[in-house]
Motif scaffolding. Structure first.
Motif, PDB file in Angstrom:
ATOM      1  N   ARG A   1      -6.934 -23.731  -6.774  1.00  0.00           N
ATOM      2  CA  ARG A   1      -7.835 -23.719  -5.609  1.00  0.00           C
ATOM      3  C   ARG A   1      -7.095 -24.180  -4.349  1.00  0.00           C
ATOM      4  O   ARG A   1      -7.453 -25.207  -3.745  1.00  0.00           O
ATOM      5  N   PRO A   2      -6.044 -23.442  -3.942  1.00  0.00           N
ATOM      6  CA  PRO A   2      -5.200 -23.919  -2.830  1.00  0.00           C
ATOM      7  C   PRO A   2      -5.962 -24.036  -1.509  1.00  0.00           C
ATOM      8  O   PRO A   2      -5.634 -24.867  -0.671  1.00  0.00           O
ATOM      9  N   ASP A   3      -6.999 -23.215  -1.359  1.00  0.00           N
ATOM     10  CA  ASP A   3      -7.729 -23.226  -0.093  1.00  0.00           C
ATOM     11  C   ASP A   3      -8.474 -24.528   0.152  1.00  0.00           C
ATOM     12  O   ASP A   3      -8.670 -24.940   1.290  1.00  0.00           O
ATOM     13  N   VAL A   4      -8.933 -25.180  -0.915  1.00  0.00           N
ATOM     14  CA  VAL A   4      -9.788 -26.353  -0.732  1.00  0.00           C
ATOM     15  C   VAL A   4      -9.200 -27.639  -1.323  1.00  0.00           C
ATOM     16  O   VAL A   4      -9.857 -28.678  -1.316  1.00  0.00           O
ATOM     17  N   THR A   5      -7.974 -27.552  -1.842  1.00  0.00           N
ATOM     18  CA  THR A   5      -7.407 -28.724  -2.515  1.00  0.00           C
ATOM     19  C   THR A   5      -6.165 -29.218  -1.793  1.00  0.00           C
ATOM     20  O   THR A   5      -5.294 -28.430  -1.444  1.00  0.00           O
ATOM     21  N   ARG A   6      -6.113 -30.533  -1.572  1.00  0.00           N
ATOM     22  CA  ARG A   6      -4.894 -31.124  -0.995  1.00  0.00           C
ATOM     23  C   ARG A   6      -4.508 -32.320  -1.855  1.00  0.00           C
ATOM     24  O   ARG A   6      -5.368 -33.042  -2.337  1.00  0.00           O
ATOM     25  N   VAL A   7      -3.218 -32.500  -2.032  1.00  0.00           N
ATOM     26  CA  VAL A   7      -2.748 -33.614  -2.858  1.00  0.00           C
ATOM     27  C   VAL A   7      -1.729 -34.428  -2.075  1.00  0.00           C
ATOM     28  O   VAL A   7      -0.758 -33.892  -1.548  1.00  0.00           O
TER      29      VAL A   7
END
Ligand code: UDP
Ligand code: MG
Length: 321
Positions: free
Chosen positions: A64-70
């Motif tokens: 879910r690259p659009d809504v996930t940040r790490v």
């Protein structure tokens, strides 16, 4: 941080050795958020986990690259620092904090958002039917009581991390740059219109709590010394009263000895030792307390970087510095 929000909602989750919980968290959290119909992001901070947490977060970011940040810390800086790092990077107008261990059910997030939509700038969750050990429950009741008496913070359940904040409050927290801070309490002090809602509480899904007894003592000590000078003031009052008391005792002994000619053998040494030991212990508590405040001042003055981000996983938005 101070640019205007680009999204509706930011979910902030600190992660420390949660490999057993993350898969379930992902499968429960994302559907709830997708169903809200808001533009959202989830920011995970990997707080120096020693297990496969980072690998799992990478996989989720790939899914879910659009809504996930790490945010990946190089070491373990503690839950509150992990949350702070995410606060410094949020893009949402509303921010919700959540634990990774599923003690706060993600399904309760809409309840908090309802209150925010109703115009509150801070919504604290309090745990209904708290599922923690007997000791944790009673220890935190006691500490809640002490906090209520020594600070002006009114909070049913300071330990519940399921909370929602407006962006203004988060910006204020970030600007205050506090160290060792207790985020819910700090947020409360900035809030103009706080509210609380009861949220379900579940047993830790898997694994054991990351807080040792020592960790909890430190956290609560930070909470009280970080928000009030009451301990220092109580100490001063106590010291004042006890010196009055010992003065009275000395006068009493003198009167007994010289006006009534009593205590001829024992007068002196023992009494003085008793008084001396007592005063010495008072002085030691005082030095400890003063040390606490001086230590805090030192930390702020020193302004050392509070954490180090090894890597940022995110696909949209600005490049991180
Ligand atoms: N946590 C963290 N760094 C730490 C300790 C904990 O990021 O050094 C995270 C942990 O992964 C969890 C949350 O903070 O998401 C709460 O931790 P925990 O469940 O151990 O605390 P408890 O529920 O027992 O208060
Ligand atoms: Mg927990």
């Amino acid at each position: 941080m101070s640019d205007s929000p680009q999204l509706d909602l930011s979910i902030v989750i600190p992660v420390y050795n949660e490999e057993l919980n993350l898969p379930t968290l992902f499968t429960r959290l994302y559907p709830v958020l997708d169903a809200l119909g808001r533009r959202y992001e989830v920011i995970f901070t990997n707080d120096g986990s020693a297990d496969r947490s980072l690998a799992l977060l990478r996989e989720q970011h790939a899914r879910r690259p659009d809504v996930t940040r790490v945010i990946d810390f190089n070491a373990n800086y503690g839950q509150h620092m992990a949350i702070m790092a995410a606060f410094e990077r949020v893009r949402g107008a509303v921010i919700v904090t959540l634990d990774a261990d599923l003690q706060n059910p993600p399904e309760e997030i809409p309840k908090l958002l309802e209150k925010i939509d109703a115009g509150h700038d801070y919504v604290g969750g309090f745990r209904l039917h708290r599922q923690d050990s007997f000791f944790r429950k009673y220890a935190s009741r006691l500490i809640n009581y002490v906090r209520e008496k020594t600070t002006s913070i009114e909070m049913t359940d300071q330990g519940c991390m399921l909370r929602a904040y407006s962006r203004q409050i988060i910006d204020a927290i970030v600007r205050s740059g506090a160290i060792n801070t207790f985020i819910p309490a700090l947020a409360y002090s900035f809030s103009g219109n706080p509210a609380e809602v009861g949220v379900k509480h579940e047993e830790r899904h898997a694994g054991v709590s990351n807080y040792s007894f020592y960790g909890l003592v430190r956290l609560n000590f930070d909470l009280i010394t970080g928000f009030s000078l009451a301990p220092l003031q109580y100490f001063t009052m106590f010291a004042g009263l006890s010196s009055l008391g010992s003065l009275a005792l000395v006068v009493l002994l003198l009167i007994r000895r010289f006006a009534f000619n009593l205590d001829r053998e024992t007068f002196g040494v023992f009494t003085l030792f008793a008084i001396l030991f007592f005063l010495l212990s008072v002085a030691m508590i005082g030095i400890g307390l003063i040390g606490e405040y001086v230590g805090r001042t030192y930390q702020v003055v020193r302004a050392r970087q509070r954490y180090f981000v090894r890597e940022m996983l995110e696909t949209s938005g600005k490049v991180e510095g």
